[in-house]
Design an enzyme around this catalytic site. Structure first.
Site, mmCIF file in Angstrom:
data_model
loop_
_atom_site.group_PDB
_atom_site.id
_atom_site.type_symbol
_atom_site.label_atom_id
_atom_site.label_comp_id
_atom_site.label_asym_id
_atom_site.label_seq_id
_atom_site.Cartn_x
_atom_site.Cartn_y
_atom_site.Cartn_z
ATOM 1 N N GLU A 294 -5.934 -2.470 -0.332
ATOM 2 C CA GLU A 294 -4.601 -1.592 -0.525
ATOM 3 C C GLU A 294 -5.124 -0.117 -0.188
ATOM 4 O O GLU A 294 -4.561 0.623 0.391
ATOM 5 C CB GLU A 294 -3.753 -1.777 -1.618
ATOM 6 C CG GLU A 294 -3.283 -3.274 -1.890
ATOM 7 C CD GLU A 294 -2.525 -3.693 -0.768
ATOM 8 O OE1 GLU A 294 -1.888 -2.874 0.140
ATOM 9 O OE2 GLU A 294 -2.588 -4.774 -0.453
ATOM 10 N N GLU B 58 0.705 -1.207 -0.135
ATOM 11 C CA GLU B 58 0.091 0.036 0.091
ATOM 12 C C GLU B 58 0.696 1.334 0.149
ATOM 13 O O GLU B 58 0.327 2.294 0.564
ATOM 14 C CB GLU B 58 -0.899 -0.057 1.271
ATOM 15 C CG GLU B 58 -0.250 0.280 2.706
ATOM 16 C CD GLU B 58 0.081 -1.115 3.327
ATOM 17 O OE1 GLU B 58 0.289 -2.200 2.695
ATOM 18 O OE2 GLU B 58 0.245 -1.271 4.394
ATOM 19 N N HIS C 239 -5.927 1.106 3.156
ATOM 20 C CA HIS C 239 -4.524 1.406 3.910
ATOM 21 C C HIS C 239 -4.101 2.865 3.689
ATOM 22 O O HIS C 239 -3.472 3.421 4.447
ATOM 23 C CB HIS C 239 -3.487 0.605 3.684
ATOM 24 C CG HIS C 239 -3.326 -0.733 4.220
ATOM 25 N ND1 HIS C 239 -3.555 -0.802 5.455
ATOM 26 C CD2 HIS C 239 -3.394 -1.990 3.646
ATOM 27 C CE1 HIS C 239 -3.390 -2.089 5.903
ATOM 28 N NE2 HIS C 239 -3.247 -2.853 4.815
ATOM 29 N N GLU D 126 -4.233 -4.668 9.403
ATOM 30 C CA GLU D 126 -4.260 -5.622 8.451
ATOM 31 C C GLU D 126 -5.906 -6.041 8.581
ATOM 32 O O GLU D 126 -6.812 -6.223 7.801
ATOM 33 C CB GLU D 126 -3.361 -6.614 8.392
ATOM 34 C CG GLU D 126 -2.214 -6.177 8.341
ATOM 35 C CD GLU D 126 -2.006 -5.689 6.660
ATOM 36 O OE1 GLU D 126 -2.714 -5.812 5.960
ATOM 37 O OE2 GLU D 126 -1.140 -5.006 6.278
#
Ligand SMILES: *[C@@H]1O[C@H](CO)[C@@H](O)[C@H](O)[C@H]1NC(C)=O
Ligand SMILES: *[C@@H]1O[C@H](CO)[C@@H](O)[C@H](O)[C@H]1NC(C)=O
Ligand SMILES: *[C@@H]1O[C@H](CO)[C@@H](O)[C@H](O)[C@H]1NC(C)=O
Length: 917
Positions: A349, A315, A352, A371
């Site tokens: 991603e 990311e 993030h 996560e």
């Protein structure tokens, strides 16, 4: 990152192959409980100075694989000092000076500590406290081939020549391989980055280009300068240099203020395969800006497909890098499963960019939160973009069971553990951190209500943006929003290993006694096992459709049930526990299902019921024949996810029973055939116009299960289409069905005592597909896996030989071979023998990458289900130093034990049941 160095990647391998059952491909936290007790102190840098800005210049040489660099770092001097220690790894510092006020100190000494990956610079004088200093370092580094730090990745150009591009992977601790820095997540700074690259190449970094000019001394090079970044962590810095092309789109700007320029970069010729990811990205950027109450903070978003990539995706702020297979999707040639994984990885991603990049964890022990949250909110975004995919039922069907399965072993671990250094950080990515973490987040968000939950997340982001935070900060923001103590609930789930099974006993005409205890698939909880009293939302679904919000807070409690005795706990399967119902309740529910009254039990509830009974038959709380009876009540089922859950339990039953007599095995196969054969016939082989994606998946599942259960019509049709396809008729085999057909054909053909070479021809045809570099990576991987479906000894040996030959199978892909053979009745023993014979060689080869070695061990022994074999395996490892892969080994041995007990306990009753059918 999407499971990094070791783990991100494997996690997605798993997403890729749900129907292959390659479910063991993730690494394990090895910090065992003992290690946690003697926790090492965190390895952090001295705090005498603090960086606030980096001015970084790099010149990578793609022919010699070295790079030149210069970094100027603005420092706040906290304590007067003449020594500055910072992180470097395989970097050679050529010069260093330290300027403050009008003074310039030169470095008298540079010493490296390779173990701690630091360098200490001792200067000719002392820099006083409270001054602003400028550290100026020139250095050299290596464009390595280890997929970490600043590294090279190879590809073939149109003429077939091997060429290189340069890219980065810094999370968690490899920015220090690219430039000397303070490589800790909470030490945020701004960056001015400049790259010097050959003029014909594209150079990308986190920010937009503000200046580009030819180098004066060499016209073949240009210098590209990027805008100053906002405050950010080192692990999110990125650069990519290669001959890329791109496609582009802009967000609507509804929630982001300005439209965000969004691009997918690929090597020449593939950019159209980025279309799906690009469309998902522009929608996701708007969705997240709205949900997080904060616009995307950078002016652009680039996403790049990298041919050699260790994890699934990373990311990096404004420059997300991906494995090809997670960014590129060929509408005409890729299978639909990859559509979902691509959409999901992009959303994960992009989530993030806020949660992780804008607000960053204080230290790596909080990584699970990063996560777990991105996993949950990534699915939330996919659900928003593709409501027809029924994502949360998919989550119940695929993600939750992974967490529940691993966490049912004694050798599991709590979600939250501290980590001291790089090697420990690398080990904390597994199904516990991702899937249990995301399941717990989902349980909380369902309990609070998704809107309240997201309200808390907005508070958290507003409060901590541009800074660092810990999970407690998130619990606090959620508590403020919800008006209740969220930490009290969450820490029960994050700081304790395991989860409960709720045992239901009738305790009156319309009441039940619910008792909670830790669920172990060995079924032998004892006094030494950790005792937790969880806080459990019961969500009791009653016969009138009402959902009672009961909460279990004690080891055992009594609750009212409807007077007709029909109820189901965990409505919608939002909470993390198993339910052990009395047989009478299961029969009531099965009746309900037979009547096809789908009003009461939703799809997720039906999946959950199968999942609970299917797991409790393994641990012994329920009988295997009760599961088989329940399975049969689903013959009229319509939903993909329910069939998929059934298929996965049927598969583990057949797999564990593999040493039983032929009549028993044939009986089990016929149960599966009688369920899936008619389904396959009903759905047919050809995709109909306007058919939805889940029906497509159901067709694949049905054909696969029917074909692998000796359903003759399916096998004949598979063979017919296979040969037509091999002879060049692309239309005859829909991309979704290719791997399934390969598997069925290779599994069914025999070489007929050498009288017929049809099998060899078929096997070699699939091998040719695997070797065809012009095909997309998903098609090639499926072919590689299919090769392991053969039952023929000579071909299995050829397959194993491929695993030792890097010119045939890249070492990152060897694990597919292990996983397939470990799962195959005919391949298992050969694989085990190969593993034992080559143990030392394999250990040396993979010892640099211990999580990979752990996977190899696990894949090799995964299929066994007898105490005899367990003894043999234990004996083999007895005199080995297993420290580095202790956890996967321990988990594998425990799983064999679980299955051996299961077979021993239930094989007689299953045999009797089958013979009575
Ligand atoms: C981390 O954030 C806290 C506030 O949440 C702040 O006090 C602290 O200085 C930050 N740490 C660093 C190293 O910047
Ligand atoms: C529920 O059952 C458990 C186990 O049989 C027993 O120990 C407990 O006393 C019962 N609780 C109630 C409230 O009846
Ligand atoms: C470690 O193993 C994984 C696969 O399990 C692989 O993708 C990766 O390239 C390996 N890392 C190194 C540094 O060799």
């Amino acid at each position: 990152m999407n499971r990094s160095s070791s783990s991100y990647f494997k996690y997605f391998v798993w997403l890729l192959f749900p129907i292959f059952g390659a479910y063991l491909l993730y690494p394990y936290m090895m910090a065992s409980e003992q290690q946690q007790q003697q926790q090492q102190p965190r390895q952090v840098l001295p705090t005498n100075v603090k960086p606030n800005h980096y001015d970084l210049w790099l010149k990578p040489h793609l022919d010699t694989f070295v790079f030149e660099g210069r970094v100027k770092v603005n420092l706040d001097v906290i304590e007067s000092t003449r020594v500055i220690t910072l992180n470097t790894h395989e970097i050679k510092i050529l010069s260093a000076t330290l300027g403050y006020d009008d003074e310039t100190l030169s470095s008298a000494d540079i010493s490296y500590d390779p173990k701690k990956t630091t360098a200490s610079l001792t200067f000719s004088g002392t820099v006083p406290a409270h001054s602003q200093a400028l550290l100026d370092i020139t250095f050299e580094g290596i464009l390595n081939d280890q997929m970490t730090g600043f590294y090279r990745s190879s590809y073939k150009d149109d003429q077939g020549n091997t060429k290189y591009l340069a890219t980065t992977q810094f999370e968690p601790t490899d920015a220090r391989r690219a430039f000397p820095c303070w490589d800790e997540p909470s030490l945020k700074a701004t960056y001015d980055i400049t790259l010097a690259v050959p003029t014909e190449l594209t150079a990308l970094s986190n920010m937009n280009v503000i200046d580009e000019e030819k180098l004066k001394d060499d016209e073949k090079w240009k210098q590209v300068k990027y805008a100053t970044t906002p405050l950010m962590s080192t692990y999110l810095v990125a650069f990519v240099v290669g001959p890329f092309e791109y496609i582009e789109a802009f967000t609507t700007g509804k929630h982001n203020g300005n439209p965000i320029q969004t691009r997918v970069y690929t090597l020449p010729g593939s950019s159209e395969q980025g279309r799906l990811a690009l469309n998902v990205a522009v929608e996701a950027l708007e969705f997240f800006a709205e949900q997080f109450g904060e616009p995307y903070p950078l002016p652009k978003m680039d996403m790049v497909a990298i041919p050699d990539f260790e994890s699934g995706a990373m990311e990096n702020w404004g420059l997300v890098t991906y494995r090809n297979v997670y960014l590129l999707f060929d509408e005409k040639a890729s299978s639909i499963q990859f559509k979902k994984s691509t959409a999901y990885v992009v959303c994960h991603e992009l989530a993030h960019q806020w949660f992780g990049n804008l607000v960053t964890m204080q230290w790596w022990n909080e990584l699970y939160l990063n996560e777990a949250f991105a996993t949950w909110v990534g699915w939330l975004a996919v659900d928003h973009i593709y409501p027809e995919w029924d994502i949360w039922t998919s989550f119940v069907n695929e993600d939750m069971p992974r967490a529940l399965k691993l966490d049912a072993l004694r050798s599991s671990h709590a979600i939250e553990v501290d980590v001291a250094d790089a090697s420990e950080i690398h080990q904390i990515f597994d199904a516990i951190s991702y899937d249990k973490g995301a399941s717990v987040i989902r349980m909380l968000s369902s309990w609070l209500g998704v809107d309240t939950f997201l309200g808390g997340v907005r508070r958290y982001i507003q409060k901590h943006k541009w800074g660092n935070a810990s999970s407690n900060d998130l619990w606090n923001s959620l508590s403020e929003e919800a008006g209740m103590d969220v930490a009290k609930f969450m820490t029960l789930w994050t700081k304790h290993v395991g989860y409960p099974v709720l045992t239901i006993q009738p305790s009156g005409p319309d009441s039940i006694n619910v008792t909670q205890s830790r669920f172990l698939s060995t079924g032998d909880l004892n006094a030494q096992d950790e005792v937790t009293t969880w806080w459990v939302p019961l969500h009791m679904l009653c016969s009138d459709g009402d959902i009672k919000p009961y909460i279990l807070t004690e080891p055992s409690q009594t609750f009212q049930i409807p007077s007709d005795g029909l109820f189901k706990l965990n409505a919608g399967q939002t909470a993390l526990y198993r339910v052990h119902y009395p047989q009478a309740t299961i029969l009531r529910l099965a009746d309900q299902i037979k009547q096809q009254d789908q009003e009461l039990l939703g799809t997720a509830d039906r999946v959950g019921l199968i999942s609970d009974v299917g797991s409790l038959m393994v641990s012994g709380e329920q009988s295997t024949t009760a599961f088989l009876e329940l399975a049969r009540s689903f013959e009229h089922e319509k939903e993909y996810f329910v069939w998929s859950q059934l298929a996965s339990h049927m598969k583990s039953l057949i797999s564990a029973w593999y040493e039983q007599p032929k009549e028993v095995m044939d009986g089990l196969l016929s149960v599966r055939r009688e369920l899936f054969g008619p389904l396959a016939e009903r759905l047919g082989w050809d995709v109909r116009a306007n058919e939805n994606d889940l029906t497509n998946l159901l067709r694949v599942l049905a054909i696969s299960n029917a074909g692998l259960s000796k359903h003759e019509a399916t096998i004949q049709e598979a063979k017919k289409r296979f040969w037509a396809y091999v002879e060049g008729d692309n239309e005859v085999l829909h991309p979704n069905l290719r791997s399934t057909v390969f598997n069925i054909v290779l599994s069914e053909l025999t070489n007929n005592n050498g009288n017929d070479d049809e099998l060899t021809r078929a096997w070699e045809a699939v091998l040719t597909i695997y070797q065809d570099e012009s095909l997309s990576s998903d098609q090639r991987l499926m072919a590689l896996v299919a090769l392991g479906y053969t039952r023929d000894a000579a071909l299995i040996e050829r397959y194993l030989a491929m695993a030792s030959d890097e010119s045939q199978v890249r070492s990152q892909d060897v694990i597919y071979i292990y996983s397939r053979l470990g799962d195959s009745v005919e391949g298992r023993d050969r694989l085990y023998k190969y593993f034992v014979d080559n143990f030392d060689k394999l250990h040396v080869k993979f010892s640099k990458n211990i999580s990979m070695f752990g996977n190899i061990v696990q894949s090799t022994v995964q299929g066994y289900a007898s105490f005899d074999k367990l003894k043999v395996i234990k004996e083999f490892f007895k005199d080995k130093d297993t420290k580095e892969y202790a956890r996967p080994l321990q988990q594998s041995l425990e799983s064999i034990h679980v299955r051996a007990k299961w077979v021993e306990r239930d094989s007689d009753s299953v045999r009797t049941w089958i013979l009575s059918q």
